[in-house]
Motif scaffolding. Structure first.
Motif, mmCIF file in Angstrom:
data_model
loop_
_atom_site.group_PDB
_atom_site.id
_atom_site.type_symbol
_atom_site.label_atom_id
_atom_site.label_comp_id
_atom_site.label_asym_id
_atom_site.label_seq_id
_atom_site.Cartn_x
_atom_site.Cartn_y
_atom_site.Cartn_z
ATOM 1 N N GLU A 1 -13.151 -44.981 -32.089
ATOM 2 C CA GLU A 1 -12.317 -45.429 -30.962
ATOM 3 C C GLU A 1 -11.561 -44.255 -30.359
ATOM 4 O O GLU A 1 -11.402 -44.166 -29.138
ATOM 5 C CB GLU A 1 -11.322 -46.499 -31.436
ATOM 6 N N TYR A 2 -11.136 -43.350 -31.235
ATOM 7 C CA TYR A 2 -10.410 -42.157 -30.771
ATOM 8 C C TYR A 2 -11.313 -41.286 -29.885
ATOM 9 O O TYR A 2 -10.901 -40.844 -28.801
ATOM 10 C CB TYR A 2 -9.932 -41.384 -31.994
ATOM 11 N N SER A 3 -12.536 -41.066 -30.327
ATOM 12 C CA SER A 3 -13.482 -40.264 -29.530
ATOM 13 C C SER A 3 -13.701 -40.903 -28.168
ATOM 14 O O SER A 3 -13.639 -40.241 -27.126
ATOM 15 C CB SER A 3 -14.836 -40.167 -30.239
ATOM 16 N N ARG A 4 -13.964 -42.202 -28.185
ATOM 17 C CA ARG A 4 -14.252 -42.921 -26.949
ATOM 18 C C ARG A 4 -13.025 -42.920 -26.025
ATOM 19 O O ARG A 4 -13.147 -42.825 -24.806
ATOM 20 C CB ARG A 4 -14.659 -44.356 -27.310
ATOM 21 N N GLU B 1 -12.484 -51.887 -30.142
ATOM 22 C CA GLU B 1 -13.849 -52.366 -30.351
ATOM 23 C C GLU B 1 -13.970 -53.605 -31.226
ATOM 24 O O GLU B 1 -15.046 -54.175 -31.317
ATOM 25 C CB GLU B 1 -14.679 -51.230 -30.947
ATOM 26 N N ARG C 1 -2.782 -51.772 -31.442
ATOM 27 C CA ARG C 1 -4.110 -51.816 -32.077
ATOM 28 C C ARG C 1 -5.148 -52.544 -31.236
ATOM 29 O O ARG C 1 -6.338 -52.346 -31.407
ATOM 30 C CB ARG C 1 -4.017 -52.481 -33.452
ATOM 31 N N GLY D 1 -8.976 -33.026 -22.930
ATOM 32 C CA GLY D 1 -8.501 -33.715 -24.120
ATOM 33 C C GLY D 1 -7.593 -32.816 -24.942
ATOM 34 O O GLY D 1 -7.285 -31.691 -24.557
ATOM 35 N N TRP E 1 -10.752 -40.616 -25.598
ATOM 36 C CA TRP E 1 -10.555 -39.369 -24.850
ATOM 37 C C TRP E 1 -11.648 -39.149 -23.821
ATOM 38 O O TRP E 1 -11.381 -38.642 -22.730
ATOM 39 C CB TRP E 1 -10.452 -38.175 -25.809
ATOM 40 N N ILE E 2 -12.861 -39.520 -24.147
ATOM 41 C CA ILE E 2 -13.929 -39.421 -23.145
ATOM 42 C C ILE E 2 -13.583 -40.302 -21.947
ATOM 43 O O ILE E 2 -13.712 -39.897 -20.790
ATOM 44 C CB ILE E 2 -15.286 -39.853 -23.742
ATOM 45 N N ALA E 3 -13.116 -41.522 -22.231
ATOM 46 C CA ALA E 3 -12.760 -42.439 -21.143
ATOM 47 C C ALA E 3 -11.585 -41.898 -20.334
ATOM 48 O O ALA E 3 -11.560 -42.004 -19.112
ATOM 49 C CB ALA E 3 -12.421 -43.815 -21.717
ATOM 50 N N LYS E 4 -10.641 -41.304 -21.018
ATOM 51 C CA LYS E 4 -9.456 -40.766 -20.344
ATOM 52 C C LYS E 4 -9.848 -39.628 -19.392
ATOM 53 O O LYS E 4 -9.330 -39.548 -18.274
ATOM 54 C CB LYS E 4 -8.493 -40.262 -21.425
ATOM 55 N N TRP F 1 -22.863 -44.445 -21.149
ATOM 56 C CA TRP F 1 -22.537 -44.341 -22.568
ATOM 57 C C TRP F 1 -21.206 -45.038 -22.859
ATOM 58 O O TRP F 1 -21.029 -45.651 -23.917
ATOM 59 C CB TRP F 1 -22.457 -42.871 -22.967
ATOM 60 N N LEU F 2 -20.285 -44.965 -21.899
ATOM 61 C CA LEU F 2 -18.964 -45.548 -22.105
ATOM 62 C C LEU F 2 -18.994 -47.066 -22.123
ATOM 63 O O LEU F 2 -18.319 -47.690 -22.921
ATOM 64 C CB LEU F 2 -18.038 -45.121 -20.960
ATOM 65 N N TYR G 1 -2.009 -43.423 -33.187
ATOM 66 C CA TYR G 1 -3.049 -43.884 -32.256
ATOM 67 C C TYR G 1 -3.458 -45.330 -32.539
ATOM 68 O O TYR G 1 -3.906 -46.037 -31.653
ATOM 69 C CB TYR G 1 -4.277 -42.982 -32.346
ATOM 70 N N GLN G 2 -3.382 -45.727 -33.779
ATOM 71 C CA GLN G 2 -3.830 -47.060 -34.208
ATOM 72 C C GLN G 2 -5.281 -47.276 -33.804
ATOM 73 O O GLN G 2 -5.649 -48.301 -33.223
ATOM 74 C CB GLN G 2 -2.907 -48.136 -33.622
ATOM 75 N N MET G 3 -6.105 -46.265 -34.095
ATOM 76 C CA MET G 3 -7.519 -46.294 -33.719
ATOM 77 C C MET G 3 -8.365 -45.784 -34.880
ATOM 78 O O MET G 3 -7.894 -45.014 -35.712
ATOM 79 C CB MET G 3 -7.799 -45.337 -32.544
ATOM 80 N N LEU H 1 -1.006 -40.271 -26.783
ATOM 81 C CA LEU H 1 -2.049 -40.947 -26.008
ATOM 82 C C LEU H 1 -2.211 -40.319 -24.620
ATOM 83 O O LEU H 1 -3.026 -40.771 -23.821
ATOM 84 C CB LEU H 1 -1.712 -42.437 -25.856
ATOM 85 N N LEU I 1 -16.454 -34.567 -29.185
ATOM 86 C CA LEU I 1 -16.013 -35.576 -28.245
ATOM 87 C C LEU I 1 -14.514 -35.794 -28.252
ATOM 88 O O LEU I 1 -13.956 -36.301 -27.306
ATOM 89 C CB LEU I 1 -16.712 -36.904 -28.559
ATOM 90 N N TYR I 2 -13.878 -35.419 -29.349
ATOM 91 C CA TYR I 2 -12.469 -35.749 -29.466
ATOM 92 C C TYR I 2 -11.575 -34.750 -28.773
ATOM 93 O O TYR I 2 -10.379 -34.816 -28.847
ATOM 94 C CB TYR I 2 -12.086 -35.864 -30.941
ATOM 95 N N GLY I 3 -12.107 -33.754 -28.096
ATOM 96 C CA GLY I 3 -11.252 -32.831 -27.358
ATOM 97 C C GLY I 3 -11.834 -31.451 -27.330
ATOM 98 O O GLY I 3 -12.732 -31.108 -28.087
ATOM 99 N N ASP J 1 -4.090 -43.541 -37.731
ATOM 100 C CA ASP J 1 -3.723 -44.890 -38.159
ATOM 101 C C ASP J 1 -2.354 -45.309 -37.638
ATOM 102 O O ASP J 1 -2.191 -46.404 -37.109
ATOM 103 C CB ASP J 1 -3.758 -44.964 -39.688
ATOM 104 N N PRO K 1 -11.338 -33.598 -37.457
ATOM 105 C CA PRO K 1 -11.566 -34.724 -38.373
ATOM 106 C C PRO K 1 -11.616 -34.289 -39.846
ATOM 107 O O PRO K 1 -11.848 -33.123 -40.145
ATOM 108 C CB PRO K 1 -12.929 -35.257 -37.939
#
Lengths: 156, 370
Positions: free
Chosen positions: A88-91, B240, B204, A105, A93-96, B128-129, A82-84, A50, B356-358, A79, A69
Motif C-alpha cells: 500500500e505504501y508503494s502504491r 486494499e 487505516r 517521493g 507514492w506512485i499515485a501521489k 497499473w494503478l 502511515y497505517q499501511m 504522507l 517504487l517507494y521513492g 504501521d 524496506p
C-alpha cells in the motif's frame, strides 16, 4: 572463545545493518537543526509523512527521508504513522506522484547513520531513527508533548 | 504478428529513450530534479459479436515531474496509443507549470486531467494503478459525458491545517469536438469554471470523499449556447482490504430548444487477499449511465449503458500485474454483450532504479560535500 566473540560481533553487526529495533525501544522523529519546530501532534506527523503537508510553518519545504524496506524502525513507522502495508505504501507514492500532488517521493536512506548525516545536512529534512542510535547533536522532536524516553510516547 | 512486434518495439524504444534522456539531463543540473514514471500495458480481448479481437498494444505513458526549484515544478505526461490503421497516436495529455506558495495555495496553468470526480484524477492513464482493466464508461477515454481534460488555470491547496482540500479552476472548457478541450483557445469564448472539495483524513481505511461542480457553455453547429452544469460526488476507501470506490455524476444541459439530464453511478469493491494469496485482489464493479433523449448535448449519441464486471488482479511483481476480467454490458439499444479481457500492466520509476517507494537521495552527495 575468539570464534564465539567473532560470531557474536558478526551477529551484532548484521543486526545493526538491518536496522534492528529492540522490543519496546522507541523511534525518534528528528529534523534538521534549523527547523523552527520542536513538537508535533500525531496528526501533524501523519500529514507530514504522507506529504499532505509539504511546508514547515516558516514556509520552507519539508524534505522527507525514509529508511529502505526491512528495517524494523521503518516497519514501525509504516504501521503507526502511515497505517499501511508495504505494498500500500508503494502504491501510495506512485499515485501521489501520478496525481502531481508531489514532485518526488521520499528520499531513501539505507542506515541510521546515513539518516543522521542527511538530516543534519539537508535543510528542512525530517526522518526517524531508533532513539538508542541518536547522536547528541541531532534535534529530536516531541510528539504530542512527549519525548521518546517518556511514558506514553506514540512511537514505542 | 510482425506488425505487433515492430510497433511494440518502436513504442518501447521511444518511451525509454525519452525517459533516460530527460533523467540524465536532470541529473546534470544541480538543484533541479526530475521524477519519471513510465506506465505500459498489453491487453488481450475476446468479445461477442465484435471484430479486432486478440492482442492489443495498450497505451504507453511517460510522465516527467520536474522540480525547477523549491516551489516551481513542471509536470508533463506524454502518451503513445496504438490505432486501428497500424499507426500510433502521440499526444500531450498533461502539461502544466505549478508554483507552490504554501500548502494552502498552489497555482498552476496548463493542461490537466479535469479534477472532476474521482477516477479521472486518481488513475487516468495509470493502468497499473487502477485495480480493474477497464475504466468506468462515464469516464472512459474519449468520453462525451465528462470533459476528461481541462486547459486553463487551477488554484488548489489544503484548507488551513485540516484534512480538507479545495480546487478552483478557470479555463477553456470543451472545444467544437465535445470530448476534447480547447488546446488553442476557447472555441466559443465562453470560459468554463469548476470548484471541488475533498476530505482525506489519515487512517487505516484511506477514506477520501469529495465533490466537484463544473460549469460551461458549449456551441454545437446546429445548436449554439448549450449551458452545461456537471456535478460529481464520490466516496473512496483507498487502501486494499477493502478498496471501495463509489462515484455519482449528474449533468444538466439546457438550450433554447430543449433540456435534458445525464446521471451516472458506479460502485467498485475490491479486496486484497491475505496470507499466501496476498498477491491476488478480486474485484467487482456495477455501473449505470442514463442519458435523456432530449438532452441537447448528448441525447442523440445513444450513450445509455449498464455494465457488470468482475475480475482479479495478480501482482506477481512489485511493479507489474496481470489482470483477468469478464464483462457483461449493454450499450444503448444494441443488446447485451459479454467479453473476456486480460491485461499485463507495469510501472517503471526511471528516477530511482524502479524503487517504487521513492527516489534515492540525490542530495546526499551534494549535501555532505558542503
Amino acid at each position: 572463545m575468539k570464534k564465539l566473540i567473532m560470531v557474536l560481533a558478526l551477529l551484532i553487526a548484521a543486526f545493526g545493518a538491518t536496522g534492528g529495533l529492540a522490543e519496546g525501544q522507541p523511534v525518534a522523529i528528528v529534523v534538521h537543526p534549523d527547523v523552527q519546530v520542536s513538537d508535533l501532534t500525531t496528526s501533524q506527523l501523519r500529514r507530514i509523512f504522507l506529504a499532505d503537508q509539504q511546508f514547515w510553518p516558516d514556509r520552507s519545504r519539508i524534505v522527507l527521508l525514509v529508511r529502505a524496506p526491512k528495517a524494523d524502525d521503518r516497519n514501525m513507522v509504516l504501521d503507526r504513522i502511515y497505517q499501511m502495508s508495504e505494498s500500500e505504501y508503494s502504491r501510495y507514492w506512485i499515485a501521489k506522484i501520478f496525481r502531481a500532488e508531489i514532485a518526488a517521493g521520499p528520499q531513501i536512506v539505507f542506515s541510521s547513520n546515513m539518516a543522521q548525516e542527511l538530516v543534519t545536512a539537508i535543510p528542512g529534512s525530517i526522518t526517524f531513527i531508533p532513539s538508542s542510535e541518536i547522536d547528541s547533536h541531532i534535534k529530536v522532536l516531541s510528539i504530542d508533548g512527549l519525548l521518546p524516553d517518556q511514558p506514553g510516547y506514540a512511537l514505542h | 504478428m510482425s506488425c505487433f512486434i515492430r510497433y511494440g518495439a518502436r513504442l518501447a524504444i521511444a518511451v525509454v529513450a525519452i525517459a533516460v534522456t530527460a533523467t540524465a539531463f536532470a541529473q546534470d543540473t544541480l538543484g533541479q530534479r526530475i521524477n519519471t514514471l513510465i506506465f505500459g500495458e498489453i491487453d488481450y480481448r475476446e468479445r461477442e459479436d465484435e471484430g479486432n479481437d486478440g492482442f492489443v498494444i495498450g497505451q504507453g505513458v511517460a510522465q516527467f515531474n520536474m522540480r525547477l526549484d523549491d516551489r516551481l515544478s513542471v509536470f508533463t505526461e506524454l502518451t503513445a496509443t496504438a490505432r486501428k490503421d497500424q499507426s500510433f497516436d502521440f499526444s500531450v495529455e498533461r502539461l502544466f507549470v505549478r508554483y507552490d506558495f504554501s500548502d494552502n495555495f498552489k497555482l498552476s496553468a496548463g493542461r490537466y486531467h479535469t479534477p472532476l470526480g474521482y477516477w479521472n484524477s486518481a488513475f487516468h492513464h495509470g493502468s497499473w494503478l487502477q485495480t480493474s482493466i477497464s475504466r468506468p464508461e462515464t469516464v472512459k477515454f474519449g468520453s462525451n459525458v465528462v470533459p476528461i481534460h481541462f486547459v486553463g488555470a487551477l488554484l488548489e491547496g489544503n484548507i488551513g491545517d485540516s484534512d480538507f482540500g479545495y480546487k478552483v479552476g478557470y479555463g477553456n472548457g470543451r472545444s467544437d469536438k465535445i470530448n476534447a478541450p480547447g488546446d488553442v483557445g476557447d472555441s466559443n469564448n465562453s470560459r468554463a469554471w469548476m470548484i471541488a472539495g475533498h476530505y482525506r483524513p489519515p487512517g487505516r481505511l484511506g477514506l477520501h470523499v469529495g465533490f466537484s461542480l463544473y460549469v460551461d457553455e458549449i456551441d454545437r453547429e446546429f445548436e449554439p449556447g448549450i449551458d452545461e452544469q456537471l456535478f460529481s460526488a464520490y466516496l473512496a476507501l483507498e487502501r486494499e482490504a477493502p478498496e471501495v470506490v463509489v462515484e455519482y455524476t449528474y449533468a444538466n444541459h439546457e438550450s433554447s430548444l430543449s433540456d435534458g439530464n445525464v446521471s451516472s453511478i458506479y460502485g467498485q469493491v475490491a479486496y486484497r487477499l491475505t496470507g499466501n494469496a496476498d498477491k491476488f485482489k478480486p474485484y467487482l464493479r456495477a455501473e449505470r449511465l442514463d442519458v435523456d433523449d432530449d438532452d441537447p448535448l448528448l441525447g442523440m449519441l445513444d450513450l445509455d449503458y449498464e455494465g457488470l464486471i468482475a475480475g482479479t488482479r495478480w501482482d506477481f511483481s512489485p511493479s507489474a500485474v496481470l489482470k483477468v476480467e469478464v464483462r457483461h454490458e449493454e450499450f444503448g439499444n444494441t443488446g447485451t454483450r459479454n467479453s473476456f479481457w486480460l491485461q499485463l500492466a507495469f510501472v517503471f520509476n526511471a528516477s530511482s532504479g524502479n524503487r517504487l517507494y521513492g527516489a534515492r537521495a540525490p542530495e546526499y552527495r551534494v549535501a555532505l560535500s558542503r
